[in-house]
Design a protein around this motif. Structure first.
Motif, PDB file in Angstrom:
ATOM      1  N   MET A   1      49.945  29.273   4.889  1.00 47.31           N
ATOM      2  CA  MET A   1      49.319  29.893   6.044  1.00 47.31           C
ATOM      3  C   MET A   1      49.320  31.302   6.065  1.00 47.31           C
ATOM      4  SD  MET A   1      49.783  31.232   9.142  1.00 47.31           S
ATOM      5  CE  MET A   1      51.686  31.575   8.664  1.00 47.31           C
ATOM      6  N   ASN A   2      50.390  31.810   5.422  1.00 50.58           N
ATOM      7  CA  ASN A   2      50.453  33.345   5.370  1.00 50.58           C
ATOM      8  C   ASN A   2      49.313  33.937   4.267  1.00 50.58           C
ATOM      9  OD1 ASN A   2      52.225  34.139   7.074  1.00 50.58           O
ATOM     10  ND2 ASN A   2      53.954  33.497   5.613  1.00 50.58           N
ATOM     11  N   ALA A   3      49.285  33.111   3.242  1.00 50.96           N
ATOM     12  CA  ALA A   3      48.099  33.327   2.363  1.00 50.96           C
ATOM     13  C   ALA A   3      46.660  33.281   2.940  1.00 50.96           C
ATOM     14  CB  ALA A   3      48.150  32.302   1.054  1.00 50.96           C
ATOM     15  N   ALA A   4      46.409  32.313   3.742  1.00 43.08           N
ATOM     16  CA  ALA A   4      45.417  32.016   4.262  1.00 43.08           C
ATOM     17  C   ALA A   4      45.019  33.130   5.424  1.00 43.08           C
ATOM     18  CB  ALA A   4      45.227  30.783   5.238  1.00 43.08           C
ATOM     19  N   PHE A   5      45.986  33.802   6.013  1.00 41.98           N
ATOM     20  CA  PHE A   5      46.136  34.894   6.903  1.00 41.98           C
ATOM     21  C   PHE A   5      45.594  35.997   6.261  1.00 41.98           C
ATOM     22  CE2 PHE A   5      47.639  38.473   9.164  1.00 41.98           C
ATOM     23  CZ  PHE A   5      47.529  38.311  10.393  1.00 41.98           C
ATOM     24  N   ARG A   6      46.031  36.264   5.143  1.00 41.44           N
ATOM     25  CA  ARG A   6      45.721  37.383   4.180  1.00 41.44           C
ATOM     26  C   ARG A   6      44.312  37.429   3.820  1.00 41.44           C
ATOM     27  NH1 ARG A   6      48.962  40.560   5.914  1.00 41.44           N
ATOM     28  NH2 ARG A   6      47.533  42.008   5.125  1.00 41.44           N
ATOM     29  N   CYS A   7      44.010  36.144   3.415  1.00 43.35           N
ATOM     30  CA  CYS A   7      42.651  36.079   2.945  1.00 43.35           C
ATOM     31  C   CYS A   7      41.518  36.400   4.194  1.00 43.35           C
ATOM     32  CB  CYS A   7      42.278  34.575   2.411  1.00 43.35           C
ATOM     33  SG  CYS A   7      42.978  34.144   0.815  1.00 43.35           S
ATOM     34  N   LEU A   8      42.044  36.122   5.342  1.00 39.77           N
ATOM     35  CA  LEU A   8      41.057  36.267   6.494  1.00 39.77           C
ATOM     36  C   LEU A   8      41.010  37.663   6.636  1.00 39.77           C
ATOM     37  CD1 LEU A   8      41.723  33.277   8.807  1.00 39.77           C
ATOM     38  CD2 LEU A   8      39.363  34.009   8.158  1.00 39.77           C
ATOM     39  N   ALA A   9      42.106  38.278   6.519  1.00 37.90           N
ATOM     40  CA  ALA A   9      42.309  39.798   6.982  1.00 37.90           C
ATOM     41  C   ALA A   9      41.586  40.638   5.998  1.00 37.90           C
ATOM     42  CB  ALA A   9      43.765  40.254   7.245  1.00 37.90           C
TER      43      ALA A   9
ATOM     44  N   MET B   1      40.157  27.195  -0.042  1.00 41.24           N
ATOM     45  CA  MET B   1      41.448  26.523  -0.292  1.00 41.24           C
ATOM     46  C   MET B   1      42.201  26.829  -1.467  1.00 41.24           C
ATOM     47  SD  MET B   1      42.362  24.806   2.530  1.00 41.24           S
ATOM     48  CE  MET B   1      43.134  23.280   2.443  1.00 41.24           C
ATOM     49  N   ARG B   2      41.257  26.843  -2.819  1.00 35.32           N
ATOM     50  CA  ARG B   2      41.764  27.259  -3.772  1.00 35.32           C
ATOM     51  C   ARG B   2      42.232  28.654  -4.024  1.00 35.32           C
ATOM     52  NH1 ARG B   2      41.285  24.480  -8.393  1.00 35.32           N
ATOM     53  NH2 ARG B   2      39.585  23.016  -7.285  1.00 35.32           N
TER      54      ARG B   2
ATOM     55  N   GLY C   1      46.156  29.798  -4.763  1.00 33.84           N
ATOM     56  CA  GLY C   1      46.382  30.796  -5.824  1.00 33.84           C
ATOM     57  C   GLY C   1      47.114  31.784  -5.229  1.00 33.84           C
ATOM     58  N   ARG C   2      46.839  32.313  -4.025  1.00 32.01           N
ATOM     59  CA  ARG C   2      47.713  33.384  -3.549  1.00 32.01           C
ATOM     60  C   ARG C   2      49.099  33.180  -3.050  1.00 32.01           C
ATOM     61  NH1 ARG C   2      45.640  38.157   0.238  1.00 32.01           N
ATOM     62  NH2 ARG C   2      44.040  38.273  -1.345  1.00 32.01           N
ATOM     63  N   ALA C   3      48.991  31.845  -2.854  1.00 29.50           N
ATOM     64  CA  ALA C   3      50.333  31.299  -2.221  1.00 29.50           C
ATOM     65  C   ALA C   3      51.357  31.225  -3.362  1.00 29.50           C
ATOM     66  CB  ALA C   3      50.368  30.168  -1.433  1.00 29.50           C
ATOM     67  N   GLY C   4      50.702  31.029  -4.629  1.00 32.37           N
ATOM     68  CA  GLY C   4      51.481  30.665  -6.166  1.00 32.37           C
ATOM     69  C   GLY C   4      51.826  29.193  -6.109  1.00 32.37           C
ATOM     70  N   ILE C   5      50.761  28.313  -5.732  1.00 37.10           N
ATOM     71  CA  ILE C   5      51.074  27.043  -5.433  1.00 37.10           C
ATOM     72  C   ILE C   5      49.715  26.416  -6.224  1.00 37.10           C
ATOM     73  CG2 ILE C   5      52.551  26.933  -3.686  1.00 37.10           C
ATOM     74  CD1 ILE C   5      50.390  25.731  -1.910  1.00 37.10           C
ATOM     75  N   ASP C   6      49.869  25.290  -6.763  1.00 38.94           N
ATOM     76  CA  ASP C   6      48.623  24.421  -7.116  1.00 38.94           C
ATOM     77  C   ASP C   6      47.817  23.940  -5.944  1.00 38.94           C
ATOM     78  OD1 ASP C   6      47.807  21.150  -8.059  1.00 38.94           O
ATOM     79  OD2 ASP C   6      47.656  22.925  -9.417  1.00 38.94           O
ATOM     80  N   HIS C   7      46.563  23.842  -6.566  1.00 40.01           N
ATOM     81  CA  HIS C   7      45.313  23.723  -5.411  1.00 40.01           C
ATOM     82  C   HIS C   7      45.765  22.372  -4.569  1.00 40.01           C
ATOM     83  CE1 HIS C   7      41.540  21.834  -4.374  1.00 40.01           C
ATOM     84  NE2 HIS C   7      41.425  23.263  -3.558  1.00 40.01           N
ATOM     85  N   SER C   8      46.225  21.277  -5.280  1.00 34.88           N
ATOM     86  CA  SER C   8      46.561  20.202  -4.991  1.00 34.88           C
ATOM     87  C   SER C   8      47.568  20.162  -3.896  1.00 34.88           C
ATOM     88  CB  SER C   8      46.568  18.873  -5.874  1.00 34.88           C
ATOM     89  OG  SER C   8      47.807  19.293  -6.595  1.00 34.88           O
ATOM     90  N   THR C   9      48.542  20.979  -4.063  1.00 31.45           N
ATOM     91  CA  THR C   9      49.882  21.068  -3.320  1.00 31.45           C
ATOM     92  C   THR C   9      49.443  21.481  -1.768  1.00 31.45           C
ATOM     93  OG1 THR C   9      50.982  21.552  -5.086  1.00 31.45           O
ATOM     94  CG2 THR C   9      51.983  22.137  -3.089  1.00 31.45           C
ATOM     95  N   ILE C  10      48.560  22.346  -1.553  1.00 34.69           N
ATOM     96  CA  ILE C  10      47.957  22.889  -0.312  1.00 34.69           C
ATOM     97  C   ILE C  10      47.455  21.800   0.406  1.00 34.69           C
ATOM     98  CG2 ILE C  10      45.666  23.571  -1.067  1.00 34.69           C
ATOM     99  CD1 ILE C  10      46.213  26.254   0.773  1.00 34.69           C
ATOM    100  N   HIS C  11      46.751  20.779   0.040  1.00 35.37           N
ATOM    101  CA  HIS C  11      46.458  19.785   0.564  1.00 35.37           C
ATOM    102  C   HIS C  11      47.367  18.814   1.003  1.00 35.37           C
ATOM    103  CE1 HIS C  11      41.891  20.584   0.170  1.00 35.37           C
ATOM    104  NE2 HIS C  11      42.246  20.879  -0.820  1.00 35.37           N
ATOM    105  N   HIS C  12      48.658  18.904   0.556  1.00 34.46           N
ATOM    106  CA  HIS C  12      49.703  18.203   1.065  1.00 34.46           C
ATOM    107  C   HIS C  12      49.957  18.675   2.387  1.00 34.46           C
ATOM    108  CE1 HIS C  12      53.399  16.041   1.280  1.00 34.46           C
ATOM    109  NE2 HIS C  12      54.138  16.924   1.464  1.00 34.46           N
TER     110      HIS C  12
END
Length: 171
Positions: free
Chosen positions: A1-9, A18-19, A23-34
């Motif tokens: 969520m914080n990474a998404a906030f930064r992307c929007l900002a 999502m990808r 990446g910004r959160a340091g997690i795998d793309h599939s993990t964010i969908h969890h």
């Protein structure tokens, strides 16, 4: 969520992928969908995070006029201290004009602020502290519009919200 906030900002909705968020959160793309099965679920989390930062901007004690002054002062401070928060909120507002689902989500979060302002302004009016002729509901809308507008020109926020305070509150 914080990474998404930064992307929007930093880049608005055009940069909210999502990808990239993963990446910004340091997690795998599939993990964010969890955690966020859809982009919309992630956006709702960002809305909740952003709007949740305003929960304690009205002082709990004092006269209605003092609490309103305190609220406007806290909002001015947030505009200065957290400009990226307001960039994200304005980005969400603009997107909501074209996205009915997002518009409904934002409206539901904003309704608490609107109701709180109406109550505060009605109390100020009942005690003779609100400028004569100001309808609490219209005053609440004026405050919301002024705060949103002032956040777009943060260097003018003190002047704009200070003037609004002087126009609404009887001395």
């Amino acid at each position: 969520m914080n990474a998404a906030f930064r992307c929007l900002a930093e880049g608005g909705f055009e940069e909210l992928r999502m990808r990239d968020v993963a990446g910004r959160a340091g997690i795998d793309h599939s993990t964010i969908h969890h955690h966020f099965p859809t982009k919309q679920a992630l956006i709702v989390a960002v809305v909740d995070h952003a709007t949740g930062q305003f929960g304690s901007t009205t002082p709990p004690d004092g006269s209605a006029a003092d609490r309103l002054r305190g609220h406007l002062t806290a909002l001015r401070q947030k505009i200065h201290d957290q400009p990226e928060l307001h960039v994200v909120l304005r980005e969400l507002d603009l997107r909501a004009r074209r996205d009915p689902e997002l518009r409904e989500i934002i409206a539901s979060r904003e309704e608490g602020w609107r109701a709180s302002l109406c109550t505060l302004l009605a109390e100020a009016a009942a005690h003779g502290a609100l400028t004569a002729g100001v309808d609490p509901a219209a005053g609440a809308e004026l405050i919301i519009a002024a705060v949103k507008g002032a956040s777009l020109a943060g260097d003018r926020a003190d002047d704009v919200l200070g003037l609004l305070e002087r126009l609404l509150i009887q001395v």
